[in-house]
Design a protein around this motif. Structure first.
Motif, PDB file in Angstrom:
ATOM      1  N   CYS A  97     -25.685  -4.591 -29.413  1.00 13.68           N
ATOM      2  CA  CYS A  97     -26.157  -3.580 -28.163  1.00 13.68           C
ATOM      3  C   CYS A  97     -25.750  -2.432 -28.757  1.00 13.68           C
ATOM      4  O   CYS A  97     -25.580  -1.694 -29.259  1.00 13.68           O
ATOM      5  N   GLY A  98     -26.824  -1.452 -28.638  1.00 17.57           N
ATOM      6  CA  GLY A  98     -27.686  -0.401 -28.627  1.00 17.57           C
ATOM      7  C   GLY A  98     -27.542   0.280 -27.208  1.00 17.57           C
ATOM      8  O   GLY A  98     -28.240   0.388 -26.507  1.00 17.57           O
ATOM      9  N   LEU A  99     -26.379   0.874 -27.813  1.00 22.34           N
ATOM     10  CA  LEU A  99     -26.327   2.166 -26.306  1.00 22.34           C
ATOM     11  C   LEU A  99     -26.718   3.854 -26.773  1.00 22.34           C
ATOM     12  O   LEU A  99     -26.278   3.970 -27.541  1.00 22.34           O
ATOM     13  N   PHE A 100     -27.594   3.670 -25.579  1.00 22.78           N
ATOM     14  CA  PHE A 100     -27.693   4.848 -25.886  1.00 22.78           C
ATOM     15  C   PHE A 100     -27.353   6.757 -24.943  1.00 22.78           C
ATOM     16  O   PHE A 100     -28.136   6.021 -23.413  1.00 22.78           O
ATOM     17  N   MET A 101     -26.809   7.330 -24.519  1.00 15.79           N
ATOM     18  CA  MET A 101     -26.510   8.408 -24.225  1.00 15.79           C
ATOM     19  C   MET A 101     -27.385   9.537 -23.655  1.00 15.79           C
ATOM     20  O   MET A 101     -27.425   9.880 -25.190  1.00 15.79           O
ATOM     21  N   ARG A 102     -27.461   9.512 -22.499  1.00  8.39           N
ATOM     22  CA  ARG A 102     -28.154  11.049 -22.331  1.00  8.39           C
ATOM     23  C   ARG A 102     -27.326  12.151 -22.422  1.00  8.39           C
ATOM     24  O   ARG A 102     -27.404  13.660 -23.017  1.00  8.39           O
ATOM     25  N   GLU A 103     -26.207  11.832 -21.770  1.00  7.53           N
ATOM     26  CA  GLU A 103     -24.973  13.135 -21.594  1.00  7.53           C
ATOM     27  C   GLU A 103     -23.587  12.706 -22.560  1.00  7.53           C
ATOM     28  O   GLU A 103     -24.017  11.698 -23.457  1.00  7.53           O
ATOM     29  N   PHE A 104     -22.686  13.555 -22.996  1.00  8.57           N
ATOM     30  CA  PHE A 104     -21.570  13.460 -23.849  1.00  8.57           C
ATOM     31  C   PHE A 104     -20.340  12.546 -23.068  1.00  8.57           C
ATOM     32  O   PHE A 104     -20.248  11.531 -23.890  1.00  8.57           O
ATOM     33  N   ASN A 105     -19.962  12.261 -21.933  1.00  9.53           N
ATOM     34  CA  ASN A 105     -19.278  11.198 -21.494  1.00  9.53           C
ATOM     35  C   ASN A 105     -20.308  10.397 -20.767  1.00  9.53           C
ATOM     36  O   ASN A 105     -20.227  10.271 -19.208  1.00  9.53           O
ATOM     37  N   GLU A 106     -20.842   8.515 -21.388  1.00 11.26           N
ATOM     38  CA  GLU A 106     -21.523   8.484 -20.282  1.00 11.26           C
ATOM     39  C   GLU A 106     -20.878   6.869 -20.365  1.00 11.26           C
ATOM     40  O   GLU A 106     -19.960   6.999 -21.461  1.00 11.26           O
ATOM     41  N   GLY A 107     -20.142   6.048 -19.543  1.00 13.21           N
ATOM     42  CA  GLY A 107     -19.980   4.528 -20.263  1.00 13.21           C
ATOM     43  C   GLY A 107     -20.367   3.338 -19.239  1.00 13.21           C
ATOM     44  O   GLY A 107     -21.590   3.430 -17.963  1.00 13.21           O
ATOM     45  N   THR A 108     -19.710   2.858 -19.910  1.00 13.93           N
ATOM     46  CA  THR A 108     -19.735   1.131 -19.295  1.00 13.93           C
ATOM     47  C   THR A 108     -18.427   0.704 -19.338  1.00 13.93           C
ATOM     48  O   THR A 108     -17.742   0.410 -19.427  1.00 13.93           O
ATOM     49  N   GLU A 109     -19.099  -1.193 -18.368  1.00 13.59           N
ATOM     50  CA  GLU A 109     -17.587  -1.872 -18.703  1.00 13.59           C
ATOM     51  C   GLU A 109     -18.492  -3.646 -18.291  1.00 13.59           C
ATOM     52  O   GLU A 109     -19.407  -3.925 -17.877  1.00 13.59           O
ATOM     53  N   LEU A 110     -17.472  -4.281 -18.609  1.00 10.08           N
ATOM     54  CA  LEU A 110     -17.772  -5.683 -18.610  1.00 10.08           C
ATOM     55  C   LEU A 110     -16.995  -6.403 -18.244  1.00 10.08           C
ATOM     56  O   LEU A 110     -15.987  -5.939 -18.396  1.00 10.08           O
ATOM     57  N   GLN A 111     -17.183  -7.072 -16.783  1.00 15.02           N
ATOM     58  CA  GLN A 111     -16.374  -7.939 -15.904  1.00 15.02           C
ATOM     59  C   GLN A 111     -16.256  -9.115 -17.126  1.00 15.02           C
ATOM     60  O   GLN A 111     -16.496  -9.526 -17.521  1.00 15.02           O
ATOM     61  N   PRO A 112     -14.788  -9.177 -16.706  1.00 15.78           N
ATOM     62  CA  PRO A 112     -14.164 -11.476 -16.997  1.00 15.78           C
ATOM     63  C   PRO A 112     -15.233 -12.223 -17.634  1.00 15.78           C
ATOM     64  O   PRO A 112     -14.872 -12.519 -18.246  1.00 15.78           O
ATOM     65  N   GLN A 113     -16.177 -12.231 -16.345  1.00 14.31           N
ATOM     66  CA  GLN A 113     -17.267 -13.489 -16.341  1.00 14.31           C
ATOM     67  C   GLN A 113     -17.556 -13.023 -17.820  1.00 14.31           C
ATOM     68  O   GLN A 113     -18.311 -14.129 -18.460  1.00 14.31           O
ATOM     69  N   VAL A 114     -18.324 -11.895 -18.011  1.00 15.91           N
ATOM     70  CA  VAL A 114     -19.493 -11.855 -19.052  1.00 15.91           C
ATOM     71  C   VAL A 114     -18.386 -11.567 -20.770  1.00 15.91           C
ATOM     72  O   VAL A 114     -18.653 -12.287 -21.226  1.00 15.91           O
ATOM     73  N   LEU A 115     -17.462 -11.264 -20.124  1.00 17.62           N
ATOM     74  CA  LEU A 115     -16.529 -11.385 -21.428  1.00 17.62           C
ATOM     75  C   LEU A 115     -16.252 -12.869 -21.568  1.00 17.62           C
ATOM     76  O   LEU A 115     -15.799 -13.967 -23.023  1.00 17.62           O
TER      77      LEU A 115
END
Length: 141
Positions: A97-115
């Protein structure tokens, strides 16, 4: 916290003895890219490079957040545990996964089903995080 500005997701399978045709047959989907160890390819700059290892790559064609891209990619693939046990024993398999941030404090999460989908397929989750703090996030891969 704002959501990550842009994400890219790919399944990568890598190994010296990898035969891309075998992987395609096992997974039932054509790769986005593949190579056998020793194959040569020409880069965008015109340079010839040799594959140091065999590889099989499938990029997510869905846009959206990280979770949606992973789910869309995995939904194209078999969920038979025997296939993934075999592949993970012989090759390095991951979701890159490539995660491209525009700001200093961006985030995401993955739900248990995806994990669980990742774990059931014995797939590592590899994250490359890029800070693009000038306010511009490239839209090309």
């Amino acid at each position: 916290m704002p959501e990550i500005a842009r994400t890219t997701v790919s399944l990568r399978i890598v190994g010296d003895a990898l035969d891309p045709d075998e992987i395609t047959g096992l997974l039932g989907v054509e790769p986005t890219g593949c190579a056998r160890k020793g194959d040569t390819r020409t880069t965008a700059s015109g340079r010839n490079v040799m594959a140091r290892s065999g590889s099989w790559l499938l990029k997510a064609d869905a846009f959206g957040d990280l979770e949606a891209q992973i789910t869309a990619l995995l939904s194209k693939l078999p969920d038979d545990p025997a296939i993934w046990v075999d592949l993970s024993r012989r090759y390095r398999c991951d979701i890159f996964c490539g995660l491209f941030m525009r700001e200093f404090n961006e985030g995401t999460e993955l739900q248990p089903q995806v994990l669980s989908m990742l774990g059931n397929r014995r797939l590592c989750l590899s994250l490359d995080i890029y800070g693009c703090f000038d306010g511009e996030v490239s839209t090309s891969d």
